[in-house]
Scaffold this motif. Sequence first.
Motif, PDB file in Angstrom:
ATOM      1  N   GLY A  37      72.957  81.294  24.554  1.00  0.00           N
ATOM      2  CA  GLY A  37      73.915  82.021  25.357  1.00  0.00           C
ATOM      3  C   GLY A  37      73.283  83.162  26.120  1.00  0.00           C
ATOM      4  O   GLY A  37      72.061  83.260  26.238  1.00  0.00           O
ATOM      5  N   ASP A  38      74.128  84.024  26.616  1.00  0.00           N
ATOM      6  CA  ASP A  38      73.723  85.168  27.424  1.00  0.00           C
ATOM      7  C   ASP A  38      73.018  86.201  26.541  1.00  0.00           C
ATOM      8  O   ASP A  38      73.583  86.674  25.562  1.00  0.00           O
ATOM      9  N   PRO A  39      71.775  86.554  26.876  1.00  0.00           N
ATOM     10  CA  PRO A  39      71.044  87.530  26.053  1.00  0.00           C
ATOM     11  C   PRO A  39      71.752  88.877  25.900  1.00  0.00           C
ATOM     12  O   PRO A  39      71.573  89.554  24.894  1.00  0.00           O
ATOM     13  N   SER A  40      72.579  89.251  26.858  1.00  0.00           N
ATOM     14  CA  SER A  40      73.270  90.542  26.755  1.00  0.00           C
ATOM     15  C   SER A  40      74.310  90.559  25.643  1.00  0.00           C
ATOM     16  O   SER A  40      74.725  91.622  25.202  1.00  0.00           O
ATOM     17  N   ILE A  44      75.411  92.308  20.152  1.00  0.00           N
ATOM     18  CA  ILE A  44      76.754  92.474  19.588  1.00  0.00           C
ATOM     19  C   ILE A  44      77.101  91.293  18.684  1.00  0.00           C
ATOM     20  O   ILE A  44      77.743  91.464  17.649  1.00  0.00           O
ATOM     21  N   ALA A  45      76.640  90.107  19.040  1.00  0.00           N
ATOM     22  CA  ALA A  45      76.899  88.930  18.208  1.00  0.00           C
ATOM     23  C   ALA A  45      76.273  89.105  16.824  1.00  0.00           C
ATOM     24  O   ALA A  45      76.901  88.792  15.813  1.00  0.00           O
ATOM     25  N   TYR A  46      75.049  89.625  16.770  1.00  0.00           N
ATOM     26  CA  TYR A  46      74.396  89.848  15.479  1.00  0.00           C
ATOM     27  C   TYR A  46      75.167  90.854  14.633  1.00  0.00           C
ATOM     28  O   TYR A  46      75.332  90.672  13.432  1.00  0.00           O
ATOM     29  N   LYS A  47      75.633  91.927  15.258  1.00  0.00           N
ATOM     30  CA  LYS A  47      76.397  92.940  14.513  1.00  0.00           C
ATOM     31  C   LYS A  47      77.708  92.353  13.981  1.00  0.00           C
ATOM     32  O   LYS A  47      78.082  92.588  12.832  1.00  0.00           O
ATOM     33  N   ASN A  78      78.617  76.652   5.964  1.00  0.00           N
ATOM     34  CA  ASN A  78      78.481  76.415   7.402  1.00  0.00           C
ATOM     35  C   ASN A  78      79.315  77.412   8.191  1.00  0.00           C
ATOM     36  O   ASN A  78      80.445  77.719   7.822  1.00  0.00           O
ATOM     37  N   GLU A  79      78.750  77.905   9.281  1.00  0.00           N
ATOM     38  CA  GLU A  79      79.446  78.880  10.125  1.00  0.00           C
ATOM     39  C   GLU A  79      79.280  78.519  11.590  1.00  0.00           C
ATOM     40  O   GLU A  79      78.220  78.030  12.005  1.00  0.00           O
ATOM     41  N   ILE A  80      80.329  78.775  12.352  1.00  0.00           N
ATOM     42  CA  ILE A  80      80.295  78.638  13.804  1.00  0.00           C
ATOM     43  C   ILE A  80      80.712  79.979  14.372  1.00  0.00           C
ATOM     44  O   ILE A  80      81.702  80.563  13.940  1.00  0.00           O
ATOM     45  N   PHE A  81      79.965  80.447  15.338  1.00  0.00           N
ATOM     46  CA  PHE A  81      80.214  81.756  15.937  1.00  0.00           C
ATOM     47  C   PHE A  81      80.198  81.569  17.446  1.00  0.00           C
ATOM     48  O   PHE A  81      79.208  81.101  17.995  1.00  0.00           O
ATOM     49  N   ILE A  82      81.318  81.896  18.100  1.00  0.00           N
ATOM     50  CA  ILE A  82      81.466  81.662  19.544  1.00  0.00           C
ATOM     51  C   ILE A  82      81.950  82.930  20.233  1.00  0.00           C
ATOM     52  O   ILE A  82      82.871  83.585  19.743  1.00  0.00           O
ATOM     53  N   ILE A  83      81.350  83.247  21.364  1.00  0.00           N
ATOM     54  CA  ILE A  83      81.891  84.259  22.278  1.00  0.00           C
ATOM     55  C   ILE A  83      82.069  83.551  23.611  1.00  0.00           C
ATOM     56  O   ILE A  83      81.109  82.992  24.159  1.00  0.00           O
ATOM     57  N   ALA A  84      83.306  83.518  24.089  1.00  0.00           N
ATOM     58  CA  ALA A  84      83.608  82.770  25.318  1.00  0.00           C
ATOM     59  C   ALA A  84      84.869  83.341  25.955  1.00  0.00           C
ATOM     60  O   ALA A  84      85.535  84.206  25.381  1.00  0.00           O
ATOM     61  N   ASP A  85      85.196  82.816  27.133  1.00  0.00           N
ATOM     62  CA  ASP A  85      86.460  83.190  27.756  1.00  0.00           C
ATOM     63  C   ASP A  85      87.598  82.837  26.804  1.00  0.00           C
ATOM     64  O   ASP A  85      87.568  81.792  26.138  1.00  0.00           O
ATOM     65  N   ARG A  86      88.580  83.694  26.744  1.00  0.00           N
ATOM     66  CA  ARG A  86      89.705  83.541  25.823  1.00  0.00           C
ATOM     67  C   ARG A  86      90.364  82.165  25.961  1.00  0.00           C
ATOM     68  O   ARG A  86      90.774  81.566  24.982  1.00  0.00           O
ATOM     69  N   ASP A  87      90.445  81.646  27.178  1.00  0.00           N
ATOM     70  CA  ASP A  87      91.143  80.387  27.424  1.00  0.00           C
ATOM     71  C   ASP A  87      90.456  79.179  26.798  1.00  0.00           C
ATOM     72  O   ASP A  87      91.104  78.170  26.550  1.00  0.00           O
TER      73      ASP A  87
END
Length: 102
Positions: A37-40, A44-47, A78-87
């Motif tokens: 994903g986006d490095p920026s 925050i994803a790690y935190k 097992n874990e899934i972690f997603i940051i994406a547009d709300r829709d």
Amino acid sequence: MININSSKINKTKAILRRYNLSYLAIISKHRKIIEGGDPSTTKIAYKLHDYFKKVKASKIILETKEGKAIVMYRRGDNEIFIIADRDIAYLVLEIIKKELNL
């Protein structure tokens, strides 16, 4: 542990690109199988992932004012972690769960 082969990895990476996810991580037995994903958003994803490890919830969904959703899902080791547009965040979670048989 997630039974994942190169075909499933390629399909999951295609999902990352197709839906233009800000961040995606799939973790099995405390090992990252897929991360991208986006490095920026990585810091925050790690935190947030550290926080998720401390909580006993199986699913957490957070929404931001900017229209993003943060979805953290756990089943066993097992874990899934997603940051994406709300829709699309929850839709992508369901697609990945189906693809990986979670």
